[in-house]
Scaffold this motif. Structure first.
Motif, PDB file in Angstrom:
ATOM      1  N   GLU A 160       6.570  -0.060  -4.807  1.00 59.55           N
ATOM      2  CA  GLU A 160       7.789   0.253  -4.054  1.00 59.55           C
ATOM      3  C   GLU A 160       7.613   1.507  -3.219  1.00 59.55           C
ATOM      4  O   GLU A 160       8.053   1.576  -2.071  1.00 59.55           O
ATOM      5  CB  GLU A 160       8.977   0.416  -5.008  1.00 59.55           C
ATOM      6  N   ARG A 161       6.933   2.506  -3.789  1.00 57.58           N
ATOM      7  CA  ARG A 161       6.640   3.741  -3.063  1.00 57.58           C
ATOM      8  C   ARG A 161       5.232   4.211  -3.398  1.00 57.58           C
ATOM      9  O   ARG A 161       4.743   3.988  -4.504  1.00 57.58           O
ATOM     10  CB  ARG A 161       7.647   4.856  -3.421  1.00 57.58           C
ATOM     11  N   ARG A 175      -0.351  14.654   5.172  1.00 61.22           N
ATOM     12  CA  ARG A 175      -0.487  15.618   4.083  1.00 61.22           C
ATOM     13  C   ARG A 175       0.674  15.425   3.126  1.00 61.22           C
ATOM     14  O   ARG A 175       1.825  15.645   3.487  1.00 61.22           O
ATOM     15  CB  ARG A 175      -0.489  17.036   4.647  1.00 61.22           C
ATOM     16  N   GLU A 176       0.363  14.930   1.917  1.00 61.53           N
ATOM     17  CA  GLU A 176       1.392  14.709   0.898  1.00 61.53           C
ATOM     18  C   GLU A 176       2.539  13.840   1.436  1.00 61.53           C
ATOM     19  O   GLU A 176       3.712  14.109   1.165  1.00 61.53           O
ATOM     20  CB  GLU A 176       1.928  16.043   0.371  1.00 61.53           C
ATOM     21  N   ALA A 177       2.198  12.814   2.188  1.00 57.98           N
ATOM     22  CA  ALA A 177       3.211  11.926   2.764  1.00 57.98           C
ATOM     23  C   ALA A 177       3.602  10.844   1.766  1.00 57.98           C
ATOM     24  O   ALA A 177       2.939  10.629   0.746  1.00 57.98           O
ATOM     25  CB  ALA A 177       2.689  11.293   4.047  1.00 57.98           C
ATOM     26  N   GLU A 178       4.697  10.163   2.082  1.00 63.15           N
ATOM     27  CA  GLU A 178       5.168   9.072   1.236  1.00 63.15           C
ATOM     28  C   GLU A 178       5.404   7.831   2.080  1.00 63.15           C
ATOM     29  O   GLU A 178       5.915   7.916   3.198  1.00 63.15           O
ATOM     30  CB  GLU A 178       6.459   9.468   0.522  1.00 63.15           C
ATOM     31  N   LEU A 179       4.997   6.684   1.551  1.00 63.96           N
ATOM     32  CA  LEU A 179       5.259   5.399   2.189  1.00 63.96           C
ATOM     33  C   LEU A 179       6.088   4.545   1.243  1.00 63.96           C
ATOM     34  O   LEU A 179       5.820   4.519   0.040  1.00 63.96           O
ATOM     35  CB  LEU A 179       3.959   4.668   2.518  1.00 63.96           C
ATOM     36  N   ALA A 180       7.067   3.859   1.793  1.00 67.04           N
ATOM     37  CA  ALA A 180       7.894   2.940   1.005  1.00 67.04           C
ATOM     38  C   ALA A 180       7.761   1.546   1.584  1.00 67.04           C
ATOM     39  O   ALA A 180       7.422   1.371   2.764  1.00 67.04           O
ATOM     40  CB  ALA A 180       9.351   3.387   1.013  1.00 67.04           C
ATOM     41  N   LEU A 181       8.021   0.540   0.773  1.00 66.71           N
ATOM     42  CA  LEU A 181       8.022  -0.837   1.259  1.00 66.71           C
ATOM     43  C   LEU A 181       8.963  -0.973   2.454  1.00 66.71           C
ATOM     44  O   LEU A 181      10.090  -0.475   2.425  1.00 66.71           O
ATOM     45  CB  LEU A 181       8.464  -1.785   0.141  1.00 66.71           C
ATOM     46  N   GLY A 182       8.485  -1.622   3.498  1.00 68.37           N
ATOM     47  CA  GLY A 182       9.302  -1.806   4.686  1.00 68.37           C
ATOM     48  C   GLY A 182       9.002  -0.822   5.793  1.00 68.37           C
ATOM     49  O   GLY A 182       9.557  -0.948   6.886  1.00 68.37           O
ATOM     50  N   GLN A 183       8.094   0.140   5.557  1.00 71.42           N
ATOM     51  CA  GLN A 183       7.732   1.104   6.583  1.00 71.42           C
ATOM     52  C   GLN A 183       6.404   0.720   7.224  1.00 71.42           C
ATOM     53  O   GLN A 183       5.515   0.192   6.548  1.00 71.42           O
ATOM     54  CB  GLN A 183       7.603   2.509   5.982  1.00 71.42           C
ATOM     55  N   GLY A 196     -14.141   9.721   6.623  1.00 73.87           N
ATOM     56  CA  GLY A 196     -12.768  10.115   6.369  1.00 73.87           C
ATOM     57  C   GLY A 196     -12.438   9.891   4.911  1.00 73.87           C
ATOM     58  O   GLY A 196     -13.183   9.222   4.187  1.00 73.87           O
ATOM     59  N   SER A 197     -11.326  10.452   4.475  1.00 73.80           N
ATOM     60  CA  SER A 197     -10.927  10.281   3.072  1.00 73.80           C
ATOM     61  C   SER A 197      -9.441  10.009   2.988  1.00 73.80           C
ATOM     62  O   SER A 197      -8.649  10.460   3.823  1.00 73.80           O
ATOM     63  CB  SER A 197     -11.279  11.514   2.244  1.00 73.80           C
ATOM     64  N   ILE A 198      -9.098   9.229   1.964  1.00 77.75           N
ATOM     65  CA  ILE A 198      -7.709   8.894   1.670  1.00 77.75           C
ATOM     66  C   ILE A 198      -7.452   9.274   0.217  1.00 77.75           C
ATOM     67  O   ILE A 198      -8.189   8.846  -0.676  1.00 77.75           O
ATOM     68  CB  ILE A 198      -7.441   7.395   1.873  1.00 77.75           C
ATOM     69  N   ALA A 199      -6.434  10.080  -0.009  1.00 75.60           N
ATOM     70  CA  ALA A 199      -6.057  10.473  -1.368  1.00 75.60           C
ATOM     71  C   ALA A 199      -4.616  10.059  -1.629  1.00 75.60           C
ATOM     72  O   ALA A 199      -3.764  10.131  -0.737  1.00 75.60           O
ATOM     73  CB  ALA A 199      -6.223  11.981  -1.568  1.00 75.60           C
ATOM     74  N   VAL A 200      -4.357   9.617  -2.849  1.00 82.98           N
ATOM     75  CA  VAL A 200      -3.025   9.162  -3.263  1.00 82.98           C
ATOM     76  C   VAL A 200      -2.685   9.835  -4.590  1.00 82.98           C
ATOM     77  O   VAL A 200      -3.522   9.908  -5.488  1.00 82.98           O
ATOM     78  CB  VAL A 200      -3.006   7.621  -3.424  1.00 82.98           C
ATOM     79  N   ARG A 201      -1.460  10.328  -4.713  1.00 87.09           N
ATOM     80  CA  ARG A 201      -1.045  10.961  -5.964  1.00 87.09           C
ATOM     81  C   ARG A 201      -0.376   9.967  -6.902  1.00 87.09           C
ATOM     82  O   ARG A 201      -0.564  10.031  -8.119  1.00 87.09           O
ATOM     83  CB  ARG A 201      -0.109  12.130  -5.662  1.00 87.09           C
ATOM     84  N   ALA A 202       0.382   9.004  -6.361  1.00 94.03           N
ATOM     85  CA  ALA A 202       1.063   8.023  -7.215  1.00 94.03           C
ATOM     86  C   ALA A 202       1.355   6.770  -6.401  1.00 94.03           C
ATOM     87  O   ALA A 202       1.713   6.845  -5.222  1.00 94.03           O
ATOM     88  CB  ALA A 202       2.368   8.606  -7.768  1.00 94.03           C
ATOM     89  N   GLY A 203       1.190   5.618  -7.048  1.00 91.53           N
ATOM     90  CA  GLY A 203       1.506   4.354  -6.408  1.00 91.53           C
ATOM     91  C   GLY A 203       0.270   3.544  -6.063  1.00 91.53           C
ATOM     92  O   GLY A 203      -0.870   3.962  -6.317  1.00 91.53           O
ATOM     93  N   LEU A 204       0.523   2.353  -5.497  1.00 88.27           N
ATOM     94  CA  LEU A 204      -0.534   1.413  -5.141  1.00 88.27           C
ATOM     95  C   LEU A 204      -0.573   1.273  -3.628  1.00 88.27           C
ATOM     96  O   LEU A 204       0.391   0.799  -3.017  1.00 88.27           O
ATOM     97  CB  LEU A 204      -0.270   0.047  -5.777  1.00 88.27           C
TER      98      LEU A 204
END
Length: 212
Positions: A160-161, A175-183, A196-204
């Motif tokens: 979901e997020r 930087r520390e961005a958030e994506l939600a379903l539908g964006q 390049g690198s992609i880092a995620v703190r929480a979610g799929l």
């Protein structure tokens, strides 16, 4: 170390698919994917499915060529042929799992197969879906990318997020961005340099590398 495993499914396949095969790969054919391998001179290590998409003659050729065949009842089964193949492959703990022919005209099957990346992740196996124009991977922590034939990189949440998204080495950094379903904020980014690198703190987070 267990070999890399390629699962060939019944979606879109072409010459590009055979180019993915490396010496030592374990090859699994799911239903029509097994037919594709046999037709092009490969002996699947495993052919699996209900085989309702092949003719009797094609099935006979598959049985003759495959090192192992696992038949499933077309009515009394809970999983698609591709998921059956993935679950069987994950039992063998492959070094890497690549799904080929997992995308195509059937949107329902394509979406279901994208969700199988999460099944592989929960099993601790690195997995991807590859077709003629795309490579899709699932990120929950970190992913390093290198410049390749793929011209664009898109990010889409599978949960979901997705929180704490940080991109480095991209034209449009985050930087520390958030994506939600539908964006669609994460669509069509570009690597600026060689890496390049992609880092995620929480979610799929689905990472889709693509070219036209």
């Amino acid at each position: 170390m267990n070999p890399r495993t390629l699962i060939f499914s019944g979606g879109a396949l072409g010459d590009w698919a055979r180019a993915l095969i490396r010496p030592g790969d374990r090859l699994i054919g799911a239903d029509r994917g097994a037919r594709y391998l046999v037709e092009h001179g490969y002996a699947p290590d495993l052919a699996i499915g209900d085989f309702d998409s092949v003719s009797a003659a094609e099935l006979a050729a598959i049985r003759a060529a495959a090192r192992e065949t696992a038949d499933c009842d077309p009515v009394d089964k809970d999983y698609t042929d591709t998921e059956l193949a993935v679950r069987r492959a994950l039992q063998e703990r492959p070094r890497e799992l690549v799904l080929v022919g997992a995308l195509g005209t059937r949107l329902d099957h394509s979406l279901a197969n994208l969700h199988l990346l999460e099944l592989a992740r929960r099993s601790g196996v690195e997995a991807s879906i590859v077709d003629a124009h795309n490579r899709v991977r699932l990120v929950t922590q970190q992913l390093q990318l290198e410049r390749s034939a793929y011209t664009h990189v898109s990010l889409l949440p599978l949960s979901e997020r997705v929180a704490g998204i940080t991109l480095e080495g991209f034209r449009y950094p985050l930087r520390e961005a958030e994506l939600a379903l539908g964006q669609s904020l994460g669509i069509s980014n570009v690597l600026e340099g060689e890496r390049g690198s992609i880092a995620v703190r929480a979610g799929l987070l689905l990472v889709i590398e693509t070219h036209d």
